[in-house]
Every structure is written in C-alpha cells, then in structure tokens.
Design a protein around this motif. Structure first.
Motif, mmCIF file in Angstrom:
data_model
loop_
_atom_site.group_PDB
_atom_site.id
_atom_site.type_symbol
_atom_site.label_atom_id
_atom_site.label_comp_id
_atom_site.label_asym_id
_atom_site.label_seq_id
_atom_site.Cartn_x
_atom_site.Cartn_y
_atom_site.Cartn_z
ATOM 1 N N VAL A 5 0.793 -1.149 -0.050
ATOM 2 C CA VAL A 5 -0.052 0.038 0.048
ATOM 3 C C VAL A 5 0.995 1.351 -0.011
ATOM 4 O O VAL A 5 1.734 1.344 0.896
ATOM 5 C CB VAL A 5 -0.949 0.087 1.147
ATOM 6 N N ARG A 6 0.427 2.281 -0.992
ATOM 7 C CA ARG A 6 1.196 3.346 -0.892
ATOM 8 C C ARG A 6 0.532 4.169 -0.171
ATOM 9 O O ARG A 6 -0.782 4.349 -0.219
ATOM 10 C CB ARG A 6 1.276 4.125 -2.221
ATOM 11 N N HIS A 7 1.145 5.092 0.689
ATOM 12 C CA HIS A 7 0.553 5.889 1.756
ATOM 13 C C HIS A 7 -0.631 6.924 1.165
ATOM 14 O O HIS A 7 -0.282 6.999 -0.345
ATOM 15 C CB HIS A 7 1.609 6.971 2.603
ATOM 16 N N GLY A 8 -1.321 7.456 1.772
ATOM 17 C CA GLY A 8 -2.342 8.424 1.332
ATOM 18 C C GLY A 8 -1.709 9.869 1.001
ATOM 19 O O GLY A 8 -0.500 9.870 1.462
ATOM 20 N N ARG A 9 -2.454 10.672 0.382
ATOM 21 C CA ARG A 9 -2.049 12.038 0.268
ATOM 22 C C ARG A 9 -1.528 12.941 1.410
ATOM 23 O O ARG A 9 -2.282 13.085 2.379
ATOM 24 C CB ARG A 9 -3.194 12.852 -0.583
ATOM 25 N N PRO A 10 -0.201 13.150 1.336
ATOM 26 C CA PRO A 10 0.294 13.905 2.609
ATOM 27 C C PRO A 10 0.112 15.425 2.619
ATOM 28 O O PRO A 10 -0.355 15.845 1.419
ATOM 29 C CB PRO A 10 1.897 13.804 2.515
ATOM 30 N N THR A 11 0.314 16.110 3.677
ATOM 31 C CA THR A 11 0.165 17.602 3.797
ATOM 32 C C THR A 11 1.962 17.992 3.612
ATOM 33 O O THR A 11 2.343 17.672 4.289
ATOM 34 C CB THR A 11 -0.388 17.947 5.240
ATOM 35 N N HIS A 20 8.740 13.445 6.899
ATOM 36 C CA HIS A 20 8.141 13.949 8.345
ATOM 37 C C HIS A 20 6.795 14.484 8.108
ATOM 38 O O HIS A 20 6.004 14.689 9.024
ATOM 39 C CB HIS A 20 8.922 15.147 9.227
ATOM 40 N N TRP A 21 6.369 14.269 6.837
ATOM 41 C CA TRP A 21 4.943 14.787 6.523
ATOM 42 C C TRP A 21 3.978 13.805 7.127
ATOM 43 O O TRP A 21 3.907 12.698 7.139
ATOM 44 C CB TRP A 21 4.730 15.110 5.103
ATOM 45 N N GLU A 22 3.021 14.534 7.415
ATOM 46 C CA GLU A 22 1.629 13.625 7.840
ATOM 47 C C GLU A 22 0.612 13.552 6.864
ATOM 48 O O GLU A 22 0.819 14.165 5.854
ATOM 49 C CB GLU A 22 1.083 14.195 9.175
ATOM 50 N N LEU A 23 -0.355 12.854 7.084
ATOM 51 C CA LEU A 23 -1.538 12.569 5.943
ATOM 52 C C LEU A 23 -2.269 13.919 5.886
ATOM 53 O O LEU A 23 -2.649 14.376 7.137
ATOM 54 C CB LEU A 23 -2.336 11.370 6.382
ATOM 55 N N PRO A 25 -5.993 15.247 6.033
ATOM 56 C CA PRO A 25 -7.053 14.854 6.471
ATOM 57 C C PRO A 25 -8.165 14.676 5.405
ATOM 58 O O PRO A 25 -9.123 13.997 5.293
ATOM 59 C CB PRO A 25 -7.654 15.797 7.551
ATOM 60 N N ALA A 26 -7.895 15.690 4.488
ATOM 61 C CA ALA A 26 -8.856 15.648 3.074
ATOM 62 C C ALA A 26 -8.858 14.493 2.448
ATOM 63 O O ALA A 26 -9.522 14.216 1.570
ATOM 64 C CB ALA A 26 -8.599 16.959 2.430
ATOM 65 N N GLY A 27 -7.707 13.663 2.486
ATOM 66 C CA GLY A 27 -7.688 12.519 1.608
ATOM 67 C C GLY A 27 -8.058 11.132 2.373
ATOM 68 O O GLY A 27 -7.812 10.059 1.822
ATOM 69 N N PHE A 28 -8.421 11.306 3.720
ATOM 70 C CA PHE A 28 -8.964 10.197 4.311
ATOM 71 C C PHE A 28 -9.955 9.109 3.654
ATOM 72 O O PHE A 28 -9.913 8.124 3.694
ATOM 73 C CB PHE A 28 -9.318 10.628 5.747
ATOM 74 N N ASP A 29 -10.823 9.784 3.095
ATOM 75 C CA ASP A 29 -11.815 8.712 2.192
ATOM 76 C C ASP A 29 -11.146 8.052 1.300
ATOM 77 O O ASP A 29 -11.630 7.037 1.144
ATOM 78 C CB ASP A 29 -12.785 9.886 1.460
ATOM 79 N N ASP A 30 -10.199 8.764 0.586
ATOM 80 C CA ASP A 30 -9.455 7.986 -0.338
ATOM 81 C C ASP A 30 -8.673 6.586 0.007
ATOM 82 O O ASP A 30 -8.671 5.643 -0.285
ATOM 83 C CB ASP A 30 -8.288 8.798 -0.940
ATOM 84 N N VAL A 31 -7.927 6.970 1.253
ATOM 85 C CA VAL A 31 -7.343 5.819 2.102
ATOM 86 C C VAL A 31 -8.630 4.837 2.776
ATOM 87 O O VAL A 31 -8.710 3.566 2.316
ATOM 88 C CB VAL A 31 -6.549 6.377 3.333
ATOM 89 N N GLU A 49 7.731 6.441 8.693
ATOM 90 C CA GLU A 49 7.176 7.821 8.332
ATOM 91 C C GLU A 49 5.811 7.902 8.647
ATOM 92 O O GLU A 49 4.885 7.076 8.559
ATOM 93 C CB GLU A 49 7.515 7.837 6.827
ATOM 94 N N PRO A 50 5.309 9.104 9.453
ATOM 95 C CA PRO A 50 4.224 9.358 9.755
ATOM 96 C C PRO A 50 3.071 9.196 8.713
ATOM 97 O O PRO A 50 2.113 8.506 9.344
ATOM 98 C CB PRO A 50 4.165 10.982 10.232
ATOM 99 N N LYS A 51 2.928 9.542 7.742
ATOM 100 C CA LYS A 51 2.029 9.252 6.683
ATOM 101 C C LYS A 51 1.801 7.685 6.355
ATOM 102 O O LYS A 51 0.670 7.462 6.053
ATOM 103 C CB LYS A 51 2.497 10.194 5.042
#
Length: 179
Positions: A5-11, A20-23, A25-31, A49-51
């Motif tokens: 799984v590739r991580h979701g969209r980061p900020t 160090h980037w985090e996810l 939240p606008a992309g949670f539905d995609d995850v 990594e956090p994301k």
C-alpha cells in the motif's frame, strides 16, 4: 499474497523533509476506499514515516508492526523542482545517488527486500500488507517478481494506491549480500 500500500496524500510542508509529513485529512476517504481491497487477518507492517503509519491506522483495526527498513528511498530534505526527472535518474543509474544527499536506489532496494523477505518468511501461511512508499514498492515489486522496475507504473501511482505481488510458496528470494 503480498499487498503493498502506498500511503495516502500527505500535507506538504515546505522546508520540512517529506519523511516527516503527515496525512492530509482531506484525503482520508481515499485511504478508507482501499479497505475493502485488503485481506482480513493479514499481517500488517508499516514504514516508520508518519504518513505511512497514519495510512495503516486508517486501513486496519489490528496491530501494525513498524519496520525502519520499509522507509522510502532516502532523499534528504532539499526541495527539488525537477523531482520526477531526478527519481527517473535514480532508476536509470540505481548504484549512484541521483542527487546530493540521496541514497542510491540500489541501497533502498536491498533494504526493503531484506525486510520484506523476513516478513514473508515469518508469515509464510498468511497474507501480508506493507504500508509505505511508491519508489520503495516499485523496486521491491521488481525484485520479488524478477522483473525490471516499472517506471511507467511508478509515474501513475496514486495517493494512496495498491500493488499486489503473488509471491506464492514457490517464490525463492535471492539472498541479498550487499549494503
């Protein structure tokens, strides 16, 4: 079966290294949309990594092991305008750093292959889900299938995305002795 799984969209935070980037939240539905495509009862592991960890937390209610060796291709903290071209150079010449401060892509391949091989050996009778990063998964999928890295697929990877690899019981891992 191995699910990468590739991580979701980061900020994206300018001036902060991508590791160090985090996810976003606008992309949670995609995850969450990937949840139904992943096996119940699988062994779960994530990049540190956090994301990636946050993506795993959105995808499973179970435990997720964090494995440092599953981190992305190390790229330092510099913002690079021609990022895609630089990564493509890394694929073209995997034994050399494509940019100052970058890990040679061959070192990334060796590191993630060792980690995945250990995970697959420990979970030979069950599916495994690894949550991490596009470049690392591209070189890992190539290594596990005995093919060249699919650069076109790498360019098309979404945030998040899923790569499946049928490793089967007959899959023989070549020993990694370098790096």
């Amino acid at each position: 079966m191995l699910f990468l799984v590739r991580h979701g969209r980061p900020t994206i935070v300018p001036g902060v290294a991508a590791e160090h980037w985090e996810l976003d939240p606008a992309g949670f539905d995609d995850v969450w949309a990937l949840r139904d495509r992943l096996p119940a009862g699988a062994a779960w592991y994530s990049s540190p990594e956090p994301k990636a960890q946050q993506t795993a937390q959105l995808l499973t209610d179970g435990d997720v092991g964090v494995i440092d060796a599953l981190r992305e291709h190390v790229r330092g903290s510099a913002w690079i305008e021609d990022y895609h071209a630089t990564v493509e150079r890394a694929f073209a010449e995997p034994s050399v750093a494509a940019y100052d401060g970058w890990e040679p892509l061959e070192a990334c391949r060796s590191r993630v292959t060792r980690a995945a091989s250990g995970i697959l050996s420990a979970h030979a009778d069950e599916d495994a889900v690894l949550v991490g990063h596009g470049t690392a998964w591209t070189v890992l999928a190539a290594e596990l299938t005995g093919t060249q890295p699919d650069l076109a697929r790498w360019r098309e990877l979404a945030l998040p995305d899923l790569i499946t690899v049928d490793v089967g019981q007959s899959q023989a891992f070549r020993p990694i002795t370098d790096g």
